[in-house]
Design a protein around this motif. Structure first.
Motif, PDB file in Angstrom:
ATOM      1  N   ALA A 168       0.828  -1.202   0.000  1.00  0.00           N
ATOM      2  CA  ALA A 168       0.000   0.000   0.000  1.00  0.00           C
ATOM      3  C   ALA A 168       0.866   1.258   0.000  1.00  0.00           C
ATOM      4  O   ALA A 168       0.579   2.234  -0.707  1.00  0.00           O
ATOM      5  CB  ALA A 168      -0.929  -0.002   1.215  1.00  0.00           C
ATOM      6  N   ALA A 169       1.947   1.239   0.787  1.00  0.00           N
ATOM      7  CA  ALA A 169       2.839   2.404   0.840  1.00  0.00           C
ATOM      8  C   ALA A 169       3.481   2.659  -0.518  1.00  0.00           C
ATOM      9  O   ALA A 169       3.586   3.813  -0.964  1.00  0.00           O
ATOM     10  CB  ALA A 169       3.919   2.172   1.903  1.00  0.00           C
ATOM     11  N   THR A 170       3.882   1.593  -1.209  1.00  0.00           N
ATOM     12  CA  THR A 170       4.486   1.746  -2.530  1.00  0.00           C
ATOM     13  C   THR A 170       3.497   2.364  -3.507  1.00  0.00           C
ATOM     14  O   THR A 170       3.839   3.270  -4.276  1.00  0.00           O
ATOM     15  CB  THR A 170       4.961   0.383  -3.066  1.00  0.00           C
ATOM     16  N   ALA A 171       2.256   1.879  -3.475  1.00  0.00           N
ATOM     17  CA  ALA A 171       1.234   2.400  -4.388  1.00  0.00           C
ATOM     18  C   ALA A 171       0.897   3.855  -4.086  1.00  0.00           C
ATOM     19  O   ALA A 171       0.789   4.691  -4.998  1.00  0.00           O
ATOM     20  CB  ALA A 171      -0.022   1.537  -4.290  1.00  0.00           C
ATOM     21  N   LEU A 172       0.737   4.191  -2.807  1.00  0.00           N
ATOM     22  CA  LEU A 172       0.365   5.558  -2.430  1.00  0.00           C
ATOM     23  C   LEU A 172       1.476   6.551  -2.770  1.00  0.00           C
ATOM     24  O   LEU A 172       1.207   7.659  -3.246  1.00  0.00           O
ATOM     25  CB  LEU A 172       0.043   5.616  -0.930  1.00  0.00           C
ATOM     26  N   LEU A 173       2.712   6.165  -2.521  1.00  0.00           N
ATOM     27  CA  LEU A 173       3.827   7.054  -2.821  1.00  0.00           C
ATOM     28  C   LEU A 173       4.085   7.154  -4.322  1.00  0.00           C
ATOM     29  O   LEU A 173       4.553   8.184  -4.816  1.00  0.00           O
ATOM     30  CB  LEU A 173       5.088   6.558  -2.108  1.00  0.00           C
ATOM     31  N   GLY A 174       3.763   6.087  -5.033  1.00  0.00           N
ATOM     32  CA  GLY A 174       3.980   6.092  -6.476  1.00  0.00           C
ATOM     33  C   GLY A 174       2.956   6.913  -7.236  1.00  0.00           C
ATOM     34  O   GLY A 174       3.241   7.408  -8.338  1.00  0.00           O
ATOM     35  N   ALA A 175       1.763   7.087  -6.663  1.00  0.00           N
ATOM     36  CA  ALA A 175       0.693   7.800  -7.358  1.00  0.00           C
ATOM     37  C   ALA A 175       1.085   9.225  -7.747  1.00  0.00           C
ATOM     38  O   ALA A 175       0.919   9.624  -8.913  1.00  0.00           O
ATOM     39  CB  ALA A 175      -0.581   7.788  -6.506  1.00  0.00           C
ATOM     40  N   PRO A 176       1.589  10.052  -6.807  1.00  0.00           N
ATOM     41  CA  PRO A 176       1.954  11.421  -7.223  1.00  0.00           C
ATOM     42  C   PRO A 176       3.104  11.454  -8.229  1.00  0.00           C
ATOM     43  O   PRO A 176       3.161  12.354  -9.069  1.00  0.00           O
ATOM     44  CB  PRO A 176       2.373  12.092  -5.897  1.00  0.00           C
ATOM     45  N   VAL A 177       4.005  10.476  -8.165  1.00  0.00           N
ATOM     46  CA  VAL A 177       5.104  10.426  -9.135  1.00  0.00           C
ATOM     47  C   VAL A 177       4.552  10.173 -10.533  1.00  0.00           C
ATOM     48  O   VAL A 177       4.951  10.812 -11.515  1.00  0.00           O
ATOM     49  CB  VAL A 177       6.129   9.342  -8.753  1.00  0.00           C
ATOM     50  N   LEU A 178       3.597   9.252 -10.637  1.00  0.00           N
ATOM     51  CA  LEU A 178       2.987   8.956 -11.929  1.00  0.00           C
ATOM     52  C   LEU A 178       2.202  10.144 -12.465  1.00  0.00           C
ATOM     53  O   LEU A 178       2.196  10.407 -13.669  1.00  0.00           O
ATOM     54  CB  LEU A 178       2.068   7.743 -11.799  1.00  0.00           C
ATOM     55  N   LEU A 179       1.527  10.867 -11.575  1.00  0.00           N
ATOM     56  CA  LEU A 179       0.749  12.029 -12.011  1.00  0.00           C
ATOM     57  C   LEU A 179       1.656  13.125 -12.570  1.00  0.00           C
ATOM     58  O   LEU A 179       1.335  13.765 -13.572  1.00  0.00           O
ATOM     59  CB  LEU A 179      -0.071  12.571 -10.839  1.00  0.00           C
ATOM     60  N   VAL A 180       2.780  13.334 -11.906  1.00  0.00           N
ATOM     61  CA  VAL A 180       3.699  14.387 -12.322  1.00  0.00           C
ATOM     62  C   VAL A 180       4.539  13.965 -13.524  1.00  0.00           C
ATOM     63  O   VAL A 180       4.831  14.772 -14.413  1.00  0.00           O
ATOM     64  CB  VAL A 180       4.620  14.779 -11.144  1.00  0.00           C
ATOM     65  N   CYS A 181       4.903  12.682 -13.560  1.00  0.00           N
ATOM     66  CA  CYS A 181       5.828  12.214 -14.609  1.00  0.00           C
ATOM     67  C   CYS A 181       5.421  10.807 -15.072  1.00  0.00           C
ATOM     68  O   CYS A 181       6.018   9.808 -14.634  1.00  0.00           O
ATOM     69  CB  CYS A 181       7.256  12.218 -14.074  1.00  0.00           C
ATOM     70  N   PRO A 182       4.431  10.708 -15.943  1.00  0.00           N
ATOM     71  CA  PRO A 182       3.986   9.385 -16.419  1.00  0.00           C
ATOM     72  C   PRO A 182       5.084   8.598 -17.134  1.00  0.00           C
ATOM     73  O   PRO A 182       4.988   7.375 -17.255  1.00  0.00           O
ATOM     74  CB  PRO A 182       2.849   9.731 -17.389  1.00  0.00           C
ATOM     75  N   ALA A 183       6.135   9.274 -17.564  1.00  0.00           N
ATOM     76  CA  ALA A 183       7.214   8.594 -18.290  1.00  0.00           C
ATOM     77  C   ALA A 183       7.909   7.535 -17.447  1.00  0.00           C
ATOM     78  O   ALA A 183       8.556   6.631 -17.989  1.00  0.00           O
ATOM     79  CB  ALA A 183       8.239   9.622 -18.770  1.00  0.00           C
ATOM     80  N   VAL A 184       7.772   7.616 -16.125  1.00  0.00           N
ATOM     81  CA  VAL A 184       8.448   6.630 -15.271  1.00  0.00           C
ATOM     82  C   VAL A 184       7.871   5.227 -15.471  1.00  0.00           C
ATOM     83  O   VAL A 184       8.495   4.240 -15.087  1.00  0.00           O
ATOM     84  CB  VAL A 184       8.359   7.026 -13.782  1.00  0.00           C
ATOM     85  N   LEU A 185       6.693   5.141 -16.078  1.00  0.00           N
ATOM     86  CA  LEU A 185       6.129   3.819 -16.369  1.00  0.00           C
ATOM     87  C   LEU A 185       7.035   3.020 -17.296  1.00  0.00           C
ATOM     88  O   LEU A 185       6.980   1.783 -17.307  1.00  0.00           O
ATOM     89  CB  LEU A 185       4.741   3.970 -17.009  1.00  0.00           C
ATOM     90  N   GLY A 186       7.875   3.701 -18.033  1.00  0.00           N
ATOM     91  CA  GLY A 186       8.791   3.014 -18.929  1.00  0.00           C
ATOM     92  C   GLY A 186       9.801   2.142 -18.210  1.00  0.00           C
ATOM     93  O   GLY A 186      10.421   1.264 -18.840  1.00  0.00           O
ATOM     94  N   TYR A 187       9.976   2.345 -16.919  1.00  0.00           N
ATOM     95  CA  TYR A 187      10.934   1.540 -16.150  1.00  0.00           C
ATOM     96  C   TYR A 187      10.310   0.293 -15.537  1.00  0.00           C
ATOM     97  O   TYR A 187      11.025  -0.558 -15.023  1.00  0.00           O
ATOM     98  CB  TYR A 187      11.556   2.392 -15.043  1.00  0.00           C
ATOM     99  N   VAL A 188       8.998   0.206 -15.586  1.00  0.00           N
ATOM    100  CA  VAL A 188       8.309  -0.903 -14.924  1.00  0.00           C
ATOM    101  C   VAL A 188       8.735  -2.246 -15.499  1.00  0.00           C
ATOM    102  O   VAL A 188       9.007  -3.209 -14.764  1.00  0.00           O
ATOM    103  CB  VAL A 188       6.782  -0.730 -15.030  1.00  0.00           C
ATOM    104  N   LEU A 189       8.808  -2.339 -16.819  1.00  0.00           N
ATOM    105  CA  LEU A 189       9.174  -3.607 -17.448  1.00  0.00           C
ATOM    106  C   LEU A 189      10.587  -4.025 -17.059  1.00  0.00           C
ATOM    107  O   LEU A 189      10.849  -5.205 -16.790  1.00  0.00           O
ATOM    108  CB  LEU A 189       9.054  -3.499 -18.966  1.00  0.00           C
ATOM    109  N   LEU A 190      11.507  -3.068 -17.015  1.00  0.00           N
ATOM    110  CA  LEU A 190      12.882  -3.387 -16.631  1.00  0.00           C
ATOM    111  C   LEU A 190      12.940  -3.908 -15.205  1.00  0.00           C
ATOM    112  O   LEU A 190      13.627  -4.899 -14.909  1.00  0.00           O
ATOM    113  CB  LEU A 190      13.763  -2.149 -16.776  1.00  0.00           C
ATOM    114  N   TYR A 191      12.222  -3.243 -14.303  1.00  0.00           N
ATOM    115  CA  TYR A 191      12.165  -3.719 -12.916  1.00  0.00           C
ATOM    116  C   TYR A 191      11.568  -5.127 -12.859  1.00  0.00           C
ATOM    117  O   TYR A 191      12.045  -5.987 -12.099  1.00  0.00           O
ATOM    118  CB  TYR A 191      11.340  -2.767 -12.055  1.00  0.00           C
ATOM    119  N   ALA A 192      10.524  -5.363 -13.635  1.00  0.00           N
ATOM    120  CA  ALA A 192       9.851  -6.665 -13.616  1.00  0.00           C
ATOM    121  C   ALA A 192      10.787  -7.783 -14.071  1.00  0.00           C
ATOM    122  O   ALA A 192      10.811  -8.872 -13.488  1.00  0.00           O
ATOM    123  CB  ALA A 192       8.600  -6.620 -14.491  1.00  0.00           C
TER     124      ALA A 192
END
Length: 248
Positions: free
Chosen positions: A80-104
């Motif tokens: 829950a903490a990861t999701a809540l803290l990640g929400a404002p980052v995604l709102l401000v900079c959606p480009a960070v989604l590009g790193y999700v696949l690499l992390y996965a």
């Protein structure tokens, strides 16, 4: 001593007993922020990194033991903490989604090793180092700095972290292994050569020379894990200072 055991057990229930992991998490982040300059989204990015690490630790523990019920509270809280803290980052900079696949992909390597109970394997450690280095580019993306501008930062920090993985193995789990000792020494010599050839500056060249010296002199000496950790803490601070001085 007995009264202290329950408190110690509660602490370990919520905080992994992996002290070296914190340096691996924080060094890339602090180095990148020191180079790009701080932005307010960097705070939740740090929170995502820390909470995400805690979540992944207990998730991998569940994979290893097959007992997710034992760590369900940690998974719920840190997830829950990861999701809540990640929400404002995604709102401000959606480009960070590009790193999700690499992390996965890198996390999948960790999962595979956890299933086989081989978390201490070198490949697994290197996958964890790669995950931590992605933070350099994540910080750059959030700061609207081209990630390519921080390739040197990631390379220098990564060179240190990989060397630390090898060196620490020669001091603790592979203490008697001549193969690991020679591999660590050869790696540190190569890292020093790269630091000089790539023009990373005199400060980093001196730091990598000191790291080579410790990789050559300390293995075989009976240092406690605490002393090994303290030496690496000094090394981490030296690398951080040299990297920020070179690229800031």
């Amino acid at each position: 001593m007995r009264p202290g055991r329950p408190a110690r057990g509660r602490r370990h229930r919520w905080l992994p007993p992996q002290h070296g992991a914190w340096a691996m998490l924080l060094l890339p982040y602090v180095a990148a922020v020191g180079v790009t300059g701080p932005r307010w989204p960097h705070l939740p990015v740090l929170g995502v990194g820390l909470a995400g690490y805690l979540f992944s630790y207990y998730a991998l523990l569940a994979v290893k033991t097959g007992r997710a019920d034992r760590v369900r509270p940690q998974l719920l809280v840190y997830g829950a903490a990861t999701a809540l803290l990640g929400a404002p980052v995604l709102l401000v900079c959606p480009a960070v989604l590009g790193y999700v696949l690499l992390y996965a992909v890198l996390l999948a390597v960790n999962v595979g090793h956890a299933r086989r109970r081989r978390e201490r394997a070198l490949l697994n450690d290197l996958a964890s180092v790669a995950q931590s280095l992605l933070m350099v580019f994540l910080v750059a993306t959030v700061a609207e700095v081209p990630p390519a501008d921080l390739v040197g930062v990631a390379t220098a920090v990564g060179a240190y972290l990989v060397g630390t993985v090898l060196y620490v193995k020669t001091m603790i789990r592979e203490r008697g292994s001549a193969r690991y000792r020679w591999a660590s020494l050869a790696y540190h010599l190569a890292a020093l050569a790269v630091a000089v050839a790539a023009g990373w500056g005199p400060a980093l060249a001196v730091v990598f020379a000191l790291l080579l010296l410790r990789a050559g002199v300390l293995p075989g000496r009976r240092l406690t894990p605490l002393r090994v950790g303290l030496i690496e803490m000094v090394g981490t601070l030296l690398v951080l200072a040299a990297v920020v001085t070179r690229w800031a």
